[in-house]
Design an enzyme around this catalytic site. Structure first.
Site, PDB file in Angstrom:
ATOM      1  N   ASP A 195      51.261  49.392  60.468  1.00 32.21           N
ATOM      2  CA  ASP A 195      51.818  50.741  60.363  1.00 32.21           C
ATOM      3  C   ASP A 195      51.930  51.100  58.888  1.00 32.21           C
ATOM      4  OD1 ASP A 195      53.662  52.568  62.573  1.00 32.21           O
ATOM      5  OD2 ASP A 195      53.904  53.010  60.436  1.00 32.21           O
ATOM      6  N   CYS A 216      58.093  62.901  74.841  1.00 29.53           N
ATOM      7  CA  CYS A 216      56.856  63.009  75.630  1.00 29.53           C
ATOM      8  C   CYS A 216      56.765  64.263  76.473  1.00 29.53           C
ATOM      9  CB  CYS A 216      56.714  61.789  76.525  1.00 29.53           C
ATOM     10  SG  CYS A 216      56.297  60.323  75.597  1.00 29.53           S
TER      11      CYS A 216
HETATM   12  C1  UDX Z   1      58.226  59.972  80.264  1.00 30.41           C
HETATM   13  C2  UDX Z   1      57.406  59.480  81.471  1.00 30.41           C
HETATM   14  O1  UDX Z   1      58.302  59.154  82.543  1.00 30.41           O
HETATM   15  C3  UDX Z   1      56.570  58.265  81.078  1.00 30.41           C
HETATM   16  O2  UDX Z   1      55.783  57.859  82.174  1.00 30.41           O
HETATM   17  C4  UDX Z   1      55.701  58.652  79.904  1.00 30.41           C
HETATM   18  O3  UDX Z   1      54.944  57.536  79.479  1.00 30.41           O
HETATM   19  C5  UDX Z   1      56.534  59.182  78.750  1.00 30.41           C
HETATM   20  O4  UDX Z   1      57.340  60.269  79.198  1.00 30.41           O
HETATM   21  P1  UDX Z   1      60.459  59.168  79.050  1.00 30.41           P
HETATM   22  O5  UDX Z   1      60.213  60.239  78.039  1.00 30.41           O
HETATM   23  O6  UDX Z   1      60.881  57.816  78.593  1.00 30.41           O
HETATM   24  O7  UDX Z   1      59.134  58.936  79.924  1.00 30.41           O
HETATM   25  O8  UDX Z   1      61.594  59.732  80.016  1.00 30.41           O
HETATM   26  P2  UDX Z   1      61.799  59.994  81.572  1.00 30.41           P
HETATM   27  O9  UDX Z   1      62.518  58.874  82.181  1.00 30.41           O
HETATM   28  O10 UDX Z   1      60.546  60.446  82.218  1.00 30.41           O
HETATM   29  O11 UDX Z   1      62.811  61.231  81.492  1.00 30.41           O
HETATM   30  C6  UDX Z   1      62.417  62.422  80.825  1.00 30.41           C
HETATM   31  C7  UDX Z   1      63.526  63.425  80.801  1.00 30.41           C
HETATM   32  O12 UDX Z   1      63.704  63.985  82.084  1.00 30.41           O
HETATM   33  C8  UDX Z   1      64.890  62.906  80.366  1.00 30.41           C
HETATM   34  O13 UDX Z   1      65.467  63.855  79.475  1.00 30.41           O
HETATM   35  C9  UDX Z   1      65.666  62.833  81.667  1.00 30.41           C
HETATM   36  O14 UDX Z   1      67.047  62.992  81.464  1.00 30.41           O
HETATM   37  C10 UDX Z   1      65.080  64.015  82.421  1.00 30.41           C
HETATM   38  N1  UDX Z   1      65.199  63.907  83.886  1.00 30.41           N
HETATM   39  C11 UDX Z   1      64.593  62.864  84.543  1.00 30.41           C
HETATM   40  C12 UDX Z   1      65.887  64.878  84.597  1.00 30.41           C
HETATM   41  O15 UDX Z   1      66.428  65.833  84.018  1.00 30.41           O
HETATM   42  N2  UDX Z   1      65.968  64.770  85.951  1.00 30.41           N
HETATM   43  C13 UDX Z   1      65.389  63.758  86.640  1.00 30.41           C
HETATM   44  O16 UDX Z   1      65.487  63.740  87.868  1.00 30.41           O
HETATM   45  C14 UDX Z   1      64.683  62.769  85.911  1.00 30.41           C
END
Ligand code: UDX
Length: 436
Positions: free
Chosen positions: A30, A264
């Site tokens: 990195d 993401c």
């Molecule tokens: C996400 C994808 O799940 C993953 O597969 C990808 O590789 C990267 O993006 P991540 O960003 O770690 O992963 O979070 P995730 O668990 O998906 O949650 C995303 C957001 O959605 C969070 O802010 C969470 O609080 C929100 N969320 C999730 C909700 O508001 N309601 C839900 O039912 C689920």
């Protein structure tokens, strides 16, 4: 296998450590010296359960090294590119500067027969372009696109034992050989039955953004239902339970609340719409603009509810914020709904006191104007209203009787619909959920 991992952010650092844990010989590269110094000492630069253990053991065993010198990649035969693709400063499109720079510098240090494995989330069409460029800059090297689906908080588990593996390969013998090499690298996941989908480049790139677009859509769908529930007196959590029993729908990712954030989902759906417009197919996924808008409206809704609870005037009122990270089990505040709501309340004159089990330091860097407290008790003391925006178990498990003695007014806004509302109400609290 001898592996290099270019880019040691969230994805790269976890990938490097996981590959070393699986027995491969790994060097992580990195440009960020501070990050590399920490990683080389076996310490993750961010909070991720399970990572400190595998990082420390792999570094100690010598199977995992970190450096800022990309020429170290010359000792490896397989090179994972895991640099970030953030949203551009002036548009919704993904900024590919880091990907392009990584490929350019890597090309100088690799040899015929090597495999380059793209893991970054890129706009569809990028892998084909990079393969053409590699054919000139590093002849005899094969490019594979192998998107990553890890969730923060479960990143180690998702890397070592993923739901599925996707290999985007070129046609012919080069592609078949590349798939065999990846099968070897991921042998333990394959032995455990992980399905592998082998495709062309474009499909593999689209799988990643389609998956994130679907998840974002699920969340915004239930949040749209919450908006309707709010004006009809319905309870969106019961609605989610009821439709979630339909196996075709499923209950996961149907939690209504303040919406999605993180590094993401928000930027990936925006980059996808930007790319679709470039392809002349903007209308095919124009609905993702609505998904984004529904999501952002939930943040405004929380600000509105806090203002209502405080009788329309925020100046001088004390708001206790439980949660800063974009989700529990993470210290990540990128595009965090909690942090945005906190900042908007401060702008409107409120005295916001915030806490989070892991995200105080990362929040402080972006929002030094907030008041941070380590303990929940100090955060709640004297509060006129409490707002829960990240459903950490330690917040969900609070005893409403006990904490009721700390606050000035027993008013709580549950921005994740994660509290037992009957219990809070019977302890004398005014409880407000989102869409219930
Ligand atoms: C996400 C994808 O799940 C993953 O597969 C990808 O590789 C990267 O993006 P991540 O960003 O770690 O992963 O979070 P995730 O668990 O998906 O949650 C995303 C957001 O959605 C969070 O802010 C969470 O609080 C929100 N969320 C999730 C909700 O508001 N309601 C839900 O039912 C689920």
């Amino acid at each position: 296998m001898r592996i290099s991992v270019i880019g040691c952010g969230y994805l790269g650092a976890v990938h490097a450590a996981a590959m070393a844990e699986l027995g491969h010989d790994v060097v992580g590269v990195d440009v960020d010296e501070a990050k590399i110094a920490l990683l080389a000492a076996g310490k993750p630069p961010f909070f991720e359960p399970g990572l400190p253990e595998i990082l420390a053991s792999s570094v100690a065993s010598g199977r995992l090294r970190f450096t800022t010198d990309i020429s170290a990649a010359a000792q490896a035969d397989v090179h994972f590119v895991a640099v970030g693709t953030p949203q551009s400063a002036d548009s919704y499109a993904a900024d590919l500067r880091f990907v392009d720079a990584a490929f350019r510098s890597l090309a100088e240090h690799i040899k015929p027969g090597d495999l380059v494995v793209g893991k970054s989330t890129v706009p569809v069409g990028t892998a084909a372009r990079l393969a053409e460029e590699l054919a000139v800059a590093a002849p005899g090297v094969t490019l594979v696109w192998n998107p990553e689906f890890l969730r923060e908080g479960f990143a180690v588990q998702d890397t070592v034992a993923p739901d599925r593996l996707v290999y985007g390969v070129p046609e012919g013998e080069a592609g078949e050989r590349a798939a065999r090499i990846l099968d070897h690298i991921y042998a333990s996941a394959l032995a455990a039955g992980t399905p592998v989908i082998v495709s062309d480049y474009a499909t593999s790139e689209l799988v990643k953004v389609a998956a994130n677009a679907f998840l974002a859509t699920k969340i915004s769908f239930i949040n749209a239902m919450a908006e309707i529930a709010e004006v009809t007196g319905a309870d969106v959590t019961k609605l989610a339970d009821a439709i979630g029993h339909d196996k075709r729908i499923g209950r996961r990712f149907l939690n209504a609340g303040v919406g999605f954030g993180g590094g993401c989902l928000p930027k990936d759906i925006r980059a996808f719409t930007a790319r679709a417009r470039e392809l002349g197919k903007g209308e095919s996924i124009a609905f993702l603009d609505e998904i984004d808008k529904i999501n952002l409206r939930r943040r405004s809704r929380v600000v509105e509810l806090v203002t209502q609870e405080l009788g329309g005037e925020l100046a001088g009122k004390r708001v206790a914020m439980l949660g800063l990270a974009f989700k529990p089990h993470s210290d990540d505040v990128r595009d965090s709904p909690a942090l945005e709501v906190a900042l908007r309340l401060v702008e409107a004159g409120a005295d916001v006191v915030a806490t989070d089990p892991q995200a105080i330091e990362s929040a402080r860097l972006r929002a030094p104007m907030l008041t941070y407290k380590r303990s929940v008790e100090q955060t709640l003391r004297g509060a006129d209203v409490v707002v829960l925006l990240t459903e950490w178990p330690e917040f969900v498990g609070l005893d409403p009787e006990q904490v009721g003695e700390l606050v000035a007014e027993k008013r709580i806004i549950d921005g994740r619909n994660s509290l037992d509302q009957a219990r809070w109400r019977s302890a004398g609290w005014r409880y407000t959920g989102l869409g219930r």
